[in-house]
Write a protein that holds these residues in place. Structure first.
Motif, PDB file in Angstrom:
ATOM      1  N   PRO A 130       0.267  -9.277   0.411  1.00  0.00           N
ATOM      2  CA  PRO A 130       0.867  -8.241   1.261  1.00  0.00           C
ATOM      3  C   PRO A 130       2.387  -8.182   1.182  1.00  0.00           C
ATOM      4  N   SER A 131       3.028  -9.291   0.792  1.00  0.00           N
ATOM      5  CA  SER A 131       4.488  -9.312   0.764  1.00  0.00           C
ATOM      6  C   SER A 131       5.073  -8.358  -0.273  1.00  0.00           C
ATOM      7  N   VAL A 132       4.235  -7.918  -1.250  1.00  0.00           N
ATOM      8  CA  VAL A 132       4.763  -7.003  -2.272  1.00  0.00           C
ATOM      9  C   VAL A 132       4.774  -5.558  -1.788  1.00  0.00           C
ATOM     10  N   LEU A 133       4.146  -5.278  -0.652  1.00  0.00           N
ATOM     11  CA  LEU A 133       4.144  -3.912  -0.125  1.00  0.00           C
ATOM     12  C   LEU A 133       5.535  -3.526   0.359  1.00  0.00           C
ATOM     13  N   PRO A 134       5.842  -2.232   0.341  1.00  0.00           N
ATOM     14  CA  PRO A 134       7.171  -1.799   0.793  1.00  0.00           C
ATOM     15  C   PRO A 134       7.448  -2.213   2.231  1.00  0.00           C
ATOM     16  N   GLU A 135       8.704  -2.518   2.504  1.00  0.00           N
ATOM     17  CA  GLU A 135       9.092  -2.870   3.864  1.00  0.00           C
ATOM     18  C   GLU A 135       8.993  -1.666   4.791  1.00  0.00           C
ATOM     19  N   ASP A 136       9.375  -0.497   4.288  1.00  0.00           N
ATOM     20  CA  ASP A 136       9.323   0.722   5.083  1.00  0.00           C
ATOM     21  C   ASP A 136       7.873   1.128   5.311  1.00  0.00           C
ATOM     22  N   LEU A 137       7.502   1.346   6.570  1.00  0.00           N
ATOM     23  CA  LEU A 137       6.106   1.619   6.893  1.00  0.00           C
ATOM     24  C   LEU A 137       5.620   2.944   6.333  1.00  0.00           C
ATOM     25  N   GLU A 138       6.462   3.956   6.301  1.00  0.00           N
ATOM     26  CA  GLU A 138       6.027   5.242   5.750  1.00  0.00           C
ATOM     27  C   GLU A 138       5.744   5.108   4.253  1.00  0.00           C
ATOM     28  N   ALA A 139       6.614   4.412   3.549  1.00  0.00           N
ATOM     29  CA  ALA A 139       6.381   4.177   2.119  1.00  0.00           C
ATOM     30  C   ALA A 139       5.133   3.320   1.915  1.00  0.00           C
ATOM     31  N   ARG A 140       4.937   2.360   2.790  1.00  0.00           N
ATOM     32  CA  ARG A 140       3.757   1.503   2.714  1.00  0.00           C
ATOM     33  C   ARG A 140       2.494   2.314   2.954  1.00  0.00           C
ATOM     34  N   PHE A 141       2.536   3.210   3.921  1.00  0.00           N
ATOM     35  CA  PHE A 141       1.387   4.060   4.215  1.00  0.00           C
ATOM     36  C   PHE A 141       0.994   4.866   2.976  1.00  0.00           C
ATOM     37  N   ARG A 142       1.984   5.479   2.346  1.00  0.00           N
ATOM     38  CA  ARG A 142       1.683   6.297   1.164  1.00  0.00           C
ATOM     39  C   ARG A 142       1.101   5.449   0.035  1.00  0.00           C
ATOM     40  N   GLU A 143       1.637   4.273  -0.175  1.00  0.00           N
ATOM     41  CA  GLU A 143       1.186   3.422  -1.279  1.00  0.00           C
ATOM     42  C   GLU A 143      -0.247   2.925  -1.052  1.00  0.00           C
ATOM     43  N   VAL A 144      -0.540   2.460   0.145  1.00  0.00           N
ATOM     44  CA  VAL A 144      -1.881   1.929   0.407  1.00  0.00           C
ATOM     45  C   VAL A 144      -2.906   3.058   0.417  1.00  0.00           C
ATOM     46  N   GLU A 145      -2.555   4.199   1.026  1.00  0.00           N
ATOM     47  CA  GLU A 145      -3.477   5.331   1.024  1.00  0.00           C
ATOM     48  C   GLU A 145      -3.814   5.760  -0.403  1.00  0.00           C
ATOM     49  N   ALA A 146      -2.800   5.791  -1.268  1.00  0.00           N
ATOM     50  CA  ALA A 146      -3.041   6.179  -2.670  1.00  0.00           C
ATOM     51  C   ALA A 146      -3.947   5.167  -3.363  1.00  0.00           C
ATOM     52  N   ALA A 147      -3.785   3.899  -3.036  1.00  0.00           N
ATOM     53  CA  ALA A 147      -4.597   2.864  -3.674  1.00  0.00           C
ATOM     54  C   ALA A 147      -6.046   2.898  -3.205  1.00  0.00           C
ATOM     55  N   LEU A 148      -6.280   3.378  -1.982  1.00  0.00           N
ATOM     56  CA  LEU A 148      -7.625   3.340  -1.399  1.00  0.00           C
ATOM     57  C   LEU A 148      -8.329   4.690  -1.394  1.00  0.00           C
ATOM     58  N   VAL A 149      -7.680   5.714  -1.924  1.00  0.00           N
ATOM     59  CA  VAL A 149      -8.193   7.077  -1.781  1.00  0.00           C
ATOM     60  C   VAL A 149      -9.602   7.245  -2.347  1.00  0.00           C
TER      61      VAL A 149
END
Length: 359
Positions: A55-74
């Motif tokens: 999890p530490s590699v995820l973006p610190e910014d929550l909005e950026a994190r939301f976009r990245e995880v959503e794209a990975a799980l779509v």
């Protein structure tokens, strides 16, 4: 740690509620749909942890994190199913609960109105103007918000909480009693419960401190009405007022214990700061503050934080992110409290409990 002795008896329900067949079936269906989703959630969580092993590699910014995880799980079926069932539950639980009530309204309305009389008092303000953060917000995406129906307090307490939430999460009172018992004194004389809602935490206070004079405040007249019925059904002389917890009408030093249970995340940061100051003003010297709220983001890794933030985003919790990011002990110290300290209860570090004292 002081050991408190609670009363043996459970709180008496204002009205014994038996839903009619159609209402019961609808309530059971939407509750079981959400509960059955636990296996789906477990599968979705496993997929998340596989896709994001660190999890530490995820973006610190929550909005950026939301976009990245959503794209990975779509394209992950379990995650898409989880979102679908949770979205349906969020939209429909209030509708189902209200329809179930209307089917038995003829059986319970008279009994509810009989509980308007009793030892408890209720003061509603006809000129009350709710804070901007509350007005027009359907908290938890409940249909019409807390005040969208004449008996919304009863609907929320007796149908949504006791027939839906309790099935999914268990004993509604046990955790509240555990939190109330964390207050360091064995007895209190004058307790204020901020954001008392329909009175679940207030019940725990009444059971643990039966000699105390208990006052509750809330923004919602409908939930206060239900708390009033609950108090009268149990013979408790609670004093209930409609007002903002951060701006009460009470004199300085009026209480020796000020509490709140799972309210802070419904408020923006500025209001929470004001609330701490008001609690400090209202306590007498030597008085205790006891607040419980949601798990802090600082106690989570970045994937856990994303999950909590996403659930709040779709669950009708507009202030969760800002509130869960706050250091409550630091806020209490800034308001003038001493010995401010926090602890987490339960296996998921929930709730997060703050205790502080006014010197």
């Amino acid at each position: 740690m002081t050991v408190h002795m609670a009363k043996d008896r459970a709180a008496k329900d204002p009205v014994d509620l038996a839903l009619r067949q159609r209402g019961r079936a609808s309530v059971d269906f939407i509750t079981l749909l959400r509960s059955a989703g636990r296996d789906v959630v477990a599968a979705a969580t496993e997929a998340m942890e596989t896709i994001v092993p660190d999890p530490s590699v995820l973006p610190e910014d929550l909005e950026a994190r939301f976009r990245e995880v959503e794209a990975a799980l779509v394209n992950e079926p379990s995650y898409r199913t989880q979102k679908l069932t949770h979205e349906y539950h969020a939209r429909m639980h209030g509708v189902v609960a209200r329809e179930a009530f209307e089917q038995v309204r003829d059986l319970v309305e008279g009994k509810l109105r009989c509980l308007d009389d009793g030892p408890a008092t209720l003061t509603l303000d006809p000129d009350f103007h709710a804070p901007d953060y509350w007005s027009g917000v359907d908290i938890h995406r409940t249909l019409g918000g807390w005040d969208g129906h004449e008996f919304q307090g009863f609907i929320h307490s007796e149908i949504i909480h006791k027939k839906m939430v309790a099935y999914m999460f268990g004993d509604l009172y046990g955790q509240r009693r555990d939190v109330a018992a964390l207050a360091p004194n064995s007895s209190y004389e004058r307790i204020l419960d901020m954001g008392c809602s329909t009175g679940y935490f207030t019940v725990a206070l009444a059971q643990l401190y039966p000699e105390a004079r208990i006052t509750g405040v809330d923004l919602s007249p409908r939930t206060l009405e239900q708390a009033h019925r609950l108090a009268n059904a149990n013979g408790w002389a609670w004093r209930l007022y409609q007002c903002a917890a951060e701006k009460t009408p009470f004199a300085s030093g009026s209480f020796d214990l000020v509490t709140s249970y799972i309210m802070l995340h419904e408020m923006p940061e500025a209001a929470i700061v004001d609330l701490m100051g008001e609690a400090f003003r209202l306590l007498e010297p030597g008085g205790d503050l006891l607040f419980a709220d949601v798990t802090r983001f600082s106690d989570m890794d970045r994937l856990q934080e994303w999950k909590a933030d996403t659930a709040a985003r779709f669950g009708g919790e507009p202030h969760w992110r800002a509130s869960a990011s706050l250091d409550l002990a630091a806020l209490a110290a800034s308001a003038g409290f001493t010995d401010a300290k926090t602890q987490n209860l339960g296996p998921n570090r929930y709730p997060h409990v703050l205790h502080a004292r006014k010197a």
